[in-house]
Motif scaffolding. Structure first.
Motif, PDB file in Angstrom:
ATOM      1  N   GLU A 134     -16.678  32.895 -49.572  1.00  0.00           N
ATOM      2  CA  GLU A 134     -15.469  33.724 -49.598  1.00  0.00           C
ATOM      3  C   GLU A 134     -15.240  34.315 -50.989  1.00  0.00           C
ATOM      4  O   GLU A 134     -14.835  35.460 -51.127  1.00  0.00           O
ATOM      5  N   ARG A 135     -15.492  33.510 -52.025  1.00  0.00           N
ATOM      6  CA  ARG A 135     -15.306  34.027 -53.390  1.00  0.00           C
ATOM      7  C   ARG A 135     -16.268  35.176 -53.666  1.00  0.00           C
ATOM      8  O   ARG A 135     -15.951  36.100 -54.413  1.00  0.00           O
ATOM      9  N   SER A 136     -17.464  35.122 -53.068  1.00  0.00           N
ATOM     10  CA  SER A 136     -18.456  36.180 -53.313  1.00  0.00           C
ATOM     11  C   SER A 136     -18.058  37.485 -52.630  1.00  0.00           C
ATOM     12  O   SER A 136     -18.545  38.551 -52.988  1.00  0.00           O
ATOM     13  N   ARG A 137     -17.170  37.423 -51.644  1.00  0.00           N
ATOM     14  CA  ARG A 137     -16.730  38.579 -50.855  1.00  0.00           C
ATOM     15  C   ARG A 137     -17.914  39.315 -50.215  1.00  0.00           C
ATOM     16  O   ARG A 137     -17.816  40.490 -49.890  1.00  0.00           O
ATOM     17  N   ALA A 138     -19.044  38.626 -50.045  1.00  0.00           N
ATOM     18  CA  ALA A 138     -20.241  39.275 -49.515  1.00  0.00           C
ATOM     19  C   ALA A 138     -20.304  39.186 -47.996  1.00  0.00           C
ATOM     20  O   ALA A 138     -21.112  39.854 -47.366  1.00  0.00           O
ATOM     21  N   PHE A 139     -19.445  38.362 -47.406  1.00  0.00           N
ATOM     22  CA  PHE A 139     -19.545  38.100 -45.967  1.00  0.00           C
ATOM     23  C   PHE A 139     -18.199  38.373 -45.307  1.00  0.00           C
ATOM     24  O   PHE A 139     -17.168  37.878 -45.766  1.00  0.00           O
ATOM     25  N   ARG A 140     -18.204  39.163 -44.227  1.00  0.00           N
ATOM     26  CA  ARG A 140     -16.943  39.532 -43.579  1.00  0.00           C
ATOM     27  C   ARG A 140     -16.895  39.081 -42.120  1.00  0.00           C
ATOM     28  O   ARG A 140     -16.094  39.582 -41.337  1.00  0.00           O
ATOM     29  N   GLY A 141     -17.781  38.138 -41.765  1.00  0.00           N
ATOM     30  CA  GLY A 141     -17.723  37.602 -40.406  1.00  0.00           C
ATOM     31  C   GLY A 141     -16.891  36.327 -40.381  1.00  0.00           C
ATOM     32  O   GLY A 141     -15.985  36.151 -41.183  1.00  0.00           O
ATOM     33  N   ARG A 142     -17.206  35.444 -39.425  1.00  0.00           N
ATOM     34  CA  ARG A 142     -16.487  34.177 -39.341  1.00  0.00           C
ATOM     35  C   ARG A 142     -17.453  33.024 -39.607  1.00  0.00           C
ATOM     36  O   ARG A 142     -18.641  33.231 -39.794  1.00  0.00           O
ATOM     37  N   TYR A 143     -16.924  31.802 -39.653  1.00  0.00           N
ATOM     38  CA  TYR A 143     -17.712  30.647 -40.086  1.00  0.00           C
ATOM     39  C   TYR A 143     -17.791  29.563 -39.020  1.00  0.00           C
ATOM     40  O   TYR A 143     -17.005  29.535 -38.075  1.00  0.00           O
ATOM     41  N   HIS A 144     -18.744  28.657 -39.259  1.00  0.00           N
ATOM     42  CA  HIS A 144     -18.781  27.410 -38.520  1.00  0.00           C
ATOM     43  C   HIS A 144     -19.213  26.311 -39.493  1.00  0.00           C
ATOM     44  O   HIS A 144     -20.315  26.358 -40.035  1.00  0.00           O
ATOM     45  N   VAL A 145     -18.325  25.345 -39.716  1.00  0.00           N
ATOM     46  CA  VAL A 145     -18.603  24.268 -40.673  1.00  0.00           C
ATOM     47  C   VAL A 145     -19.188  23.075 -39.920  1.00  0.00           C
ATOM     48  O   VAL A 145     -18.539  22.520 -39.026  1.00  0.00           O
ATOM     49  N   LEU A 146     -20.424  22.680 -40.295  1.00  0.00           N
ATOM     50  CA  LEU A 146     -21.074  21.560 -39.607  1.00  0.00           C
ATOM     51  C   LEU A 146     -20.468  20.217 -40.006  1.00  0.00           C
ATOM     52  O   LEU A 146     -20.494  19.259 -39.239  1.00  0.00           O
ATOM     53  N   GLY A 147     -19.956  20.129 -41.237  1.00  0.00           N
ATOM     54  CA  GLY A 147     -19.393  18.855 -41.701  1.00  0.00           C
ATOM     55  C   GLY A 147     -20.414  17.960 -42.373  1.00  0.00           C
ATOM     56  O   GLY A 147     -20.203  16.745 -42.465  1.00  0.00           O
TER      57      GLY A 147
END
Lengths: 198, 198
Positions: free
Chosen positions: A95-108
């Motif tokens: 998010e800090r890189s602002r390079a990605f504008r899709g959504r996420y999935h956190v594996l944990g």
């Protein structure tokens, strides 16, 4: 002799945090006591606020005060693009890189025979279900370039094959600002193999 | 996007502590949220306990839940021996060494023209009054071996002369485990000048 045990307990609580040893924990606690109003009170308030309000997002695993989280609920995010990360800290970095504008999935986490982390300990099946549910065109595997991270990436990719979704992964190569003389052989090999015409 | 601002505020509160930057503050906060019961709850409880109970000792400036503090109130401490330190952290270091069994006097800093710290900002007059009150045979100046620390030591010594008390200071020399090749010239000069017959 230091505060009848109360200060010692606080130092121990700080020293259990990553990146803080007994020495830096003592310094932090002394500073907090010295600046009681300016540092300690705001820290206590911020901790209580987070403890009371922040929860994992039921959709993606991000941390937020609401679920679905701000990113999942944001209609301006590209819904067809899903980035899979190990931890919330990786999501923050992207998010800090602002390079990605899709959504996420956190594996944990990541698969680890040593630490006893198996596929059932990670949010892999929820990811497969999410993708099988439709609407996702591409899954970007942004797992760490470690042995365990790449083992996890292979496993996740195999589980995603039946859904027919396109799976990609982050490019490997020389980091910006890095010096070739200090880079490991694996990174240099990847940078040579995946070289691009300019 | 990270927790609607609550997490950001907590990271900022951590990043203001000495020894923690934004990166380590983020890591600490993530760990705290992940281990809410095992780390975050005890940290909040310990912070609240210290904020509510710990105060400076009215006699020596040490931090404790009572005033006079545990050291000032301890009848087994040598009452005639007073050790003057800049900060409570220095007192803690001496206590850990178990090398000193007298009592303390915390100045609360050091004289600094740059930082605008004058004699009236430090607990120098309370020290003079304490010594003039009698019962103290020796004052050990355990100030830091910096220019400002030694300026402060000179000033304190001058103010103590009228009381007639014996004033001493910590020995200078090669630290145990130190390597001569890495020591500064000043330390080596002091170690040579103050050499002892074996």
């Amino acid at each position: 002799m230091t505060g009848g045990g109360e200060i010692e307990r606080l130092i121990e609580a700080f020293a259990r945090l990553p990146g803080l040893g007994p020495r830096s924990a003592r310094r932090a606690v002394l500073t907090l006591i010295k600046k009681r109003d300016r540092l300690m009170a705001p820290l206590i308030a911020a901790l209580e606020e987070v403890a009371a309000t922040v929860r994992p997002c039921a959709v993606c695993g991000n941390l937020d005060t609401r679920s679905p989280c701000g990113i999942c609920a944001d209609p301006h995010r590209e819904a067809g693009l899903l980035c899979v990360v190990e931890e919330v800290g990786d999501l923050w970095a992207l998010e800090r890189s602002r390079a990605f504008r899709g959504r996420y999935h956190v594996l944990g986490g990541r698969l680890s025979a040593l630490a006893g982390v198996g596929p059932e300990d990670l949010a892999i099946e929820p990811l497969v279900e999410r993708v099988a549910g439709g609407g996702i065109d591409e899954v970007i595997l942004a797992l760490n370039p470690t042995v365990e991270g790449q083992t996890t990436a292979h496993w996740v990719r195999d589980r995603l094959v039946p859904t027919g979704v396109m799976v990609s992964q982050l490019a490997s190569g020389v980091p910006l600002g890095g010096e070739l003389g200090y880079l490991d052989d694996g990174t240099l090999t990847a940078a040579i193999r995946q070289r691009r015409r300019t």
